[in-house]
Design an enzyme around this catalytic site. Sequence first.
Site, PDB file in Angstrom:
ATOM      1  N   ASP A 139      -7.067   0.559 -26.771  1.00 57.22           N
ATOM      2  CA  ASP A 139      -7.374   0.625 -25.739  1.00 57.22           C
ATOM      3  C   ASP A 139      -7.629   1.932 -25.027  1.00 57.22           C
ATOM      4  O   ASP A 139      -6.744   2.898 -25.187  1.00 57.22           O
ATOM      5  CB  ASP A 139      -6.539  -0.256 -24.366  1.00 57.22           C
ATOM      6  CG  ASP A 139      -6.902  -1.759 -24.793  1.00 57.22           C
ATOM      7  OD1 ASP A 139      -7.787  -1.999 -25.439  1.00 57.22           O
ATOM      8  OD2 ASP A 139      -6.020  -2.348 -24.153  1.00 57.22           O
ATOM      9  N   GLU A 176       1.373  -6.917   7.961  1.00 56.60           N
ATOM     10  CA  GLU A 176       1.536  -5.530   7.944  1.00 56.60           C
ATOM     11  C   GLU A 176       2.515  -5.098   6.855  1.00 56.60           C
ATOM     12  O   GLU A 176       2.778  -3.827   6.476  1.00 56.60           O
ATOM     13  CB  GLU A 176       1.719  -5.047   9.430  1.00 56.60           C
ATOM     14  CG  GLU A 176       0.828  -5.029  10.367  1.00 56.60           C
ATOM     15  CD  GLU A 176      -0.650  -4.623   9.917  1.00 56.60           C
ATOM     16  OE1 GLU A 176      -0.558  -3.402   9.756  1.00 56.60           O
ATOM     17  OE2 GLU A 176      -1.282  -5.282   9.892  1.00 56.60           O
ATOM     18  N   ARG A 228      -0.510  -8.563 -21.317  1.00 53.83           N
ATOM     19  CA  ARG A 228      -1.247  -8.189 -22.541  1.00 53.83           C
ATOM     20  C   ARG A 228      -0.628  -7.099 -23.562  1.00 53.83           C
ATOM     21  O   ARG A 228      -1.215  -7.107 -24.566  1.00 53.83           O
ATOM     22  CB  ARG A 228      -2.786  -8.020 -22.160  1.00 53.83           C
ATOM     23  CG  ARG A 228      -3.148  -6.682 -21.405  1.00 53.83           C
ATOM     24  CD  ARG A 228      -4.484  -6.328 -20.913  1.00 53.83           C
ATOM     25  NE  ARG A 228      -5.579  -6.693 -21.962  1.00 53.83           N
ATOM     26  CZ  ARG A 228      -5.502  -5.763 -22.775  1.00 53.83           C
ATOM     27  NH1 ARG A 228      -4.643  -4.527 -22.712  1.00 53.83           N
ATOM     28  NH2 ARG A 228      -6.323  -5.788 -23.768  1.00 53.83           N
ATOM     29  N   PRO A 274       0.731  -1.092   0.079  1.00 56.40           N
ATOM     30  CA  PRO A 274      -0.001  -0.023   0.073  1.00 56.40           C
ATOM     31  C   PRO A 274       0.860   1.321  -0.115  1.00 56.40           C
ATOM     32  O   PRO A 274       0.327   2.412  -0.150  1.00 56.40           O
ATOM     33  CB  PRO A 274      -0.916  -0.170   1.261  1.00 56.40           C
ATOM     34  CG  PRO A 274      -0.780  -1.290   1.837  1.00 56.40           C
ATOM     35  CD  PRO A 274       0.726  -2.080   1.252  1.00 56.40           C
TER      36      PRO A 274
END
Length: 246
Positions: A169, A116, A154, A89
Amino acid sequence: MKFDIVTIFPRTIDAGLAEGVVSRGIASGVIDLQVHDLREFTVDRHRTVDDVPYGGGPGMVMKPEPLVKAVEKIRATRGAPDAVIVTSPQGRTFTQREAERLAGLGHVALLCGRYEGMDERVLSLVGAEELSIGDYVLSGGELPALIVVDAVSRLVPGVVGVGQSVEEDSFSRGLLDYPHYTRPSEFGGLKVPDVLLSGHHAEVRRWRKKEALARTLARRPELLAEAALDEEERALLDEIRKQGHS
Ligand code: 9D3
């Protein structure tokens, strides 16, 4: 393109790669991907991968030794990765630009964070960069690693078949996509826009461009600042801004 994924949940990774475009890329040999069970790099009877945090506090921290050993094993058996990524994160946010950068490398290793997070020394010892997939709380880095592998794979030539677009895209172009319709021409009392049935290819192209621009302006206006718009698109955007959009 080579990937190595280090995780305490190898079956979660296997499950995520069991079908779809990346799975076929692996089957055809365009993608060479190995999953490594972190517990294989432990030496104690309980195959311990976590420990209490120095300084106290809640939760557990991933022990450094198994993680560093796993990367050493990858270096010895698979060659030195061009990038080692720790899912966290605290990382920079993973974007299409980041996916394009990684697709230009030959070999990427991903270490999936759990608990954590990992002992901070692992990052410098293995030369890792941290990547987050966005601002929401997950329970670990396995799904983020699968997302990175999917988005990068991809872009590797031969993974996405012809007929499916990579170049066009929406995020590569920096815009949201236009609305799509298929048969029947009327469904649930709703009609497909006439222009799409008209056979006027130039008008269809222009309508799609305008819809893509209108949606991007309404939903993701910050993308327009970065988008590379051609002259026609800038004119259409002016039209939408002046007259609004239905
Ligand atoms: C509840 C624990 N939090 C304490 C304030 C911190 C925290 C630690 C570990 C929150 C999430 C996680 C597990 N997440 C990941 O390993 C993760 C993640 C994410 O949660 N969101 C977006 N991208 C990523 S990449 C790895």
